[in-house]
Each structure stands twice: as structure tokens, then as C-alpha cells.
Write an enzyme that holds these catalytic residues in place. Structure first.
Site: not given
Length: 427
Positions: A84-85, A90, A178, A274
Site C-alpha cells: 500500500a503506497m 514510510d 477507516c 487524511c
């Protein structure tokens, strides 16, 4: 033959692409926009997964990935790893960890939210800029990258409940919701579609096995630990997950990124929900339907001490923004009442709570005594845990101040998360 289409725009520029696909192979490719002819020629004869590693003009690639996202699939491979990008440091370092460990990585970025009215909408998680940064890193390493457009589902399952929670007088934590109820479910489904054996993310957390059961556990870096945010992950996902950064510090991650020459090495980390896009949550709520409304600020005896501009702008334990003059001692919000648009305030001692009801909630392992965190970043308090229908109750060994309905209670046995759920009542 299956037809896949995608388009993208930036300012006055527009790009589109149409793919004719048969058995995951691109037989035809047509499109329009900057670099369309070159990209379309390079795509014909490739599988959809191979197309996800193709370079080209950024706007054309945006359009291509809109087309690829819902359809790309592959047979199972024991070496395949979905990473997951987010476009940040990180996940970039996690990708390198995966490649260096001998996996065959595939990057995936989730497009979750766009709010042009936000003061800094590019700070929203997985913004167009972040998706491009993640894609560019993957392509520089000849690694496929896929963007999944989940904006409408994210709005319905995360943003709308966040707004509704505040409208009910709660203080929801959208990040725990989420991760536990949306993001990882989508990522796990995508990993399955790609035939991947594992799913990696750049979170600072670990997975441990206790009494034959997999559990989320605190990271080595206590300052960056994200186990609280991951506390509601369903157990079935944990067997698929890998947190490559769980045993290292954030400083070590940045040092690794610098050594690798990664552009993301100095990119700042977001500390907010986010989708806020650089704005205060109150401003976000006002932009999305909650209206200012004048109401009373009362003391415990019902005497009016002042006025406020909307109960949803305040949460238990808050002092800032009350604008109460002439009081003999500092006053804090003790309770909000959505039905009457009323705030009740009192001294700090009035905030103390020793029993908390968690509903809905789940205990992942039998536990009688444990430490419980009642808000992100707050210290966990030694407690007695009482299983109940629909959840559990927590009897705290010492009072906790500022407990708010809608926040998440996370139960720790040593370093492992053994339970979590929503705070429905506190006394």
C-alpha cells in the site's frame, strides 16, 4: 472483448484512453491527450499488470490507471507482495523492504478523497500528487503500480459517518474506522485479485501470535506506534499482513530513505485525519453541512454562563473556544447535548470517569485485567474488563479525564491489542 475506459484532467488539459481487453491482454489501445499515441503503442500486447508498469506522460498515466484499477487481476504467486503506497516516506521504504526480502512487489494507491475547497487539498490522503509520487517510485524500480478510485465508497463509509457522529454529539475517530472497517478490507480484496501472498504497509505496528491467535501489537518506536489506529482490524486480515517498519524507528526509516536517494525522504508526515486537507475539523464540518447555531453554555446547576456557536464544535475536556469570562476557575466542556444544542461545563474534577461502556466492541482474547487507552495518544490505564452483550465495560483503576462518546477504547495486554470498540457511555 472487454472495453476499459479512463480519463483524467488537469487545468485545461484532458486525457482519455480506451482499451480492448481479452483474457487480461490488451488487444487494442486508443486515446487522446499529451503523449497518447506513444502510450497506446506501448500498451498493445501487454497484460493489464504489465501495463501498470508502463511509463508515459503523467496525465495519460492518470487516465490509464482509472481504466486499469477495477479490472487488473493475476493468477496466484507465492512471491507476489502488494504494498500500500501513500506517496510518503514510510510506504516508500516499506516497498524497498519488500523487494529486498525477495518478494515481487506491486504498489497500490487508494484515491480516497478530493475537496477543492480545503486550504491544502493536496495534503489529503492519496491526493493526485501523492498517487503520482507513489507511481513514479514504483516505475523507477520497474514495479507495477495500480491506483484504485474508492472516493465514493470512502465518502459513504467514512466521511458521512464522521459528520453524522459529530451531529449526534459524539467525537468520532475516522482513522480507526477507516483502517478497521474499510481500507484494509479493500486492500485485502485487491491483494486477492492480484494473487498476492501478502500485503504490506508502512504502518508502525507489529503482528504477534498469542495463544495461537494473531494480534496487532505496539511498534518498537513508541513515539510512532500506530497500533491504536489499527486496533479494529479484523483477525482474518492479520494472516495476510506484514508491517516491515514495526521493528524500527522513524529516524531509521528516514535514514534508509536518504541512503536510497528517495525523494520522499524529507516529506512531512500528516498528523490529521487524511481527508481534512489542512483544515481544522470544525471548518471541514461546516463545509460539509453542519451549521453554526447559537446555544447556551450551562453549569452543573443549569445556570447559563455564556453562549456558543454550535455544540458540534466542542468535545468533552475542551477548554479553548468557550470564551467564558469572569469565572473563578478554569472550566471545561463536561457534556454536549445535540438535542438542545447545549454545552455543560465544569471544573476539571467534573471530567473524571471511572467506568466506560464500549458498544459495539469486541474482545479478541479472554482478558480480565488489562491497560486501556481511551483516546489516540493518551496513556493506557490499568483496568478491569467485563465482557457484555454487544461489547464490554471497563472499570478504570484511576479516573480518566475528557472521555468522549464515539472515541475508541483499545485494550492492551502487555504490548498486544486484545480488544477494541466505540465508547458509548462513560461515568
Amino acid at each position: 472483448m472487454q472495453e476499459l475506459t479512463g480519463d483524467a484532467s488537469e487545468g485545461e488539459d484532458w486525457a482519455w484512453i480506451r482499451l480492448g481487453v481479452e483474457d487480461q491482454l490488451i488487444r487494442q489501445a486508443t486515446g487522446g491527450g499529451p503523449g497518447a499515441a506513444e502510450l497506446c503503442r506501448s500498451l498493445e500486447g501487454l497484460s493489464l499488470l504489465e501495463a501498470a508498469a508502463c511509463g508515459g506522460a503523467p496525465l495519460m498515466l492518470d487516465a490509464l490507471h482509472v481504466a486499469l484499477g477495477p479490472a487488473v487481476a493475476a493468477d496466484s504467486s507465492p512471491d507476489r507482495l502488494v504494498v500500500a503506497m501513500s506517496g510518503g516516506v514510510d510506504s516508500a521504504v516499506a516497498l524497498h523492504h519488500g523487494r529486498d526480502a525477495g518478494h515481487a512487489p506491486i504498489g497500490v494507491t487508494l484515491r480516497l478523497w478530493v475537496d477543492p475547497a480545503a486550504p491544502d487539498h493536496d495534503r489529503a490522503c492519496c491526493s493526485p500528487r501523492a498517487a503520482r509520487a507513489a507511481r513514479a517510485l514504483c516505475h523507477s524500480l520497474a514495479i507495477p503500480h495500480v491506483t484504485l478510485d474508492l472516493r465514493e465508497r470512502f465518502r459513504k463509509r467514512i466521511v458521512a459517518p464522521f459528520i453524522d457522529g459529530y451531529a449526534r454529539g459524539e467525537t468520532p475517530n475516522p482513522c480507526v474506522r477507516c483502517n478497521g472497517l474499510f481500507r484494509f478490507d479493500e486492500l485485502a480484496q485487491f491483494a486477492s485479485r492480484l494473487g498476492a501472498a501478502r500485503l504490506a504497509t508502512g504502518h508502525y505496528a507489529r503482528i504477534v501470535r498469542r495463544n495461537g491467535r494473531l494480534l496487532v501489537a505496539r511498534a518498537h518506536d513508541v513515539e510512532r506506534d500506530q497500533s491504536y489506529m489499527l486496533a479494529r482490524l479484523p483477525p482474518w486480515v492479520l494472516s495476510l499482513l506484514w508491517f516491515p517498519l514495526g521493528e524500527q524507528t522513524k529516524g531509521e526509516t528516514r535514514a534508509q530513505a536518504r541512503a536510497l536517494g528517495l525523494e520522499a525522504a524529507e516529506r512531512r508526515s500528516s498528523q490529521e485525519a487524511c481527508f481534512l486537507g489542512g483544515s481544522d475539523y470544525r471548518d471541514f464540518l461546516a463545509r460539509h453541512g453542519l451549521k453554526p447555531a447559537d446555544g447556551p453554555v450551562l453549569d452543573a446547576d443549569g445556570r447559563e454562563l455564556g453562549r456558543h456557536g454550535g455544540f458540534w464544535r466542542f468535545t468533552a475536556g475542551q477548554r479553548r473556544g468557550l470564551a467564558l469570562g469572569g469565572t473563578r476557575m478554569p472550566l471545561y466542556v463536561v457534556e454536549t447535548d445535540a438535542s438542545t444544542n447545549t454545552l455543560t461545563v465544569g471544573p476539571r474534577t467534573a471530567l473524571g470517569r471511572t467506568r466506560v461502556r464500549v458498544d459495539p466492541g469486541e474482545l479478541y482474547a479472554p482478558v480480565e485485567r488489562a491497560d486501556v487507552a481511551l483516546r489516540y495518544g493518551s496513556p493506557a490505564v490499568a483496568s478491569r474488563i467485563l465482557p457484555e452483550v454487544g461489547g464490554f465495560s471497563v472499570e478504570l483503576d484511576e479516573p480518566v479525564f475528557g472521555v468522549a462518546r464515539g472515541q475508541v477504547a483499545v485494550v492492551y495486554e502487555e504490548d498486544a491489542v486484545v480488544g477494541a470498540g466505540l465508547i458509548s457511555d462513560a461515568r
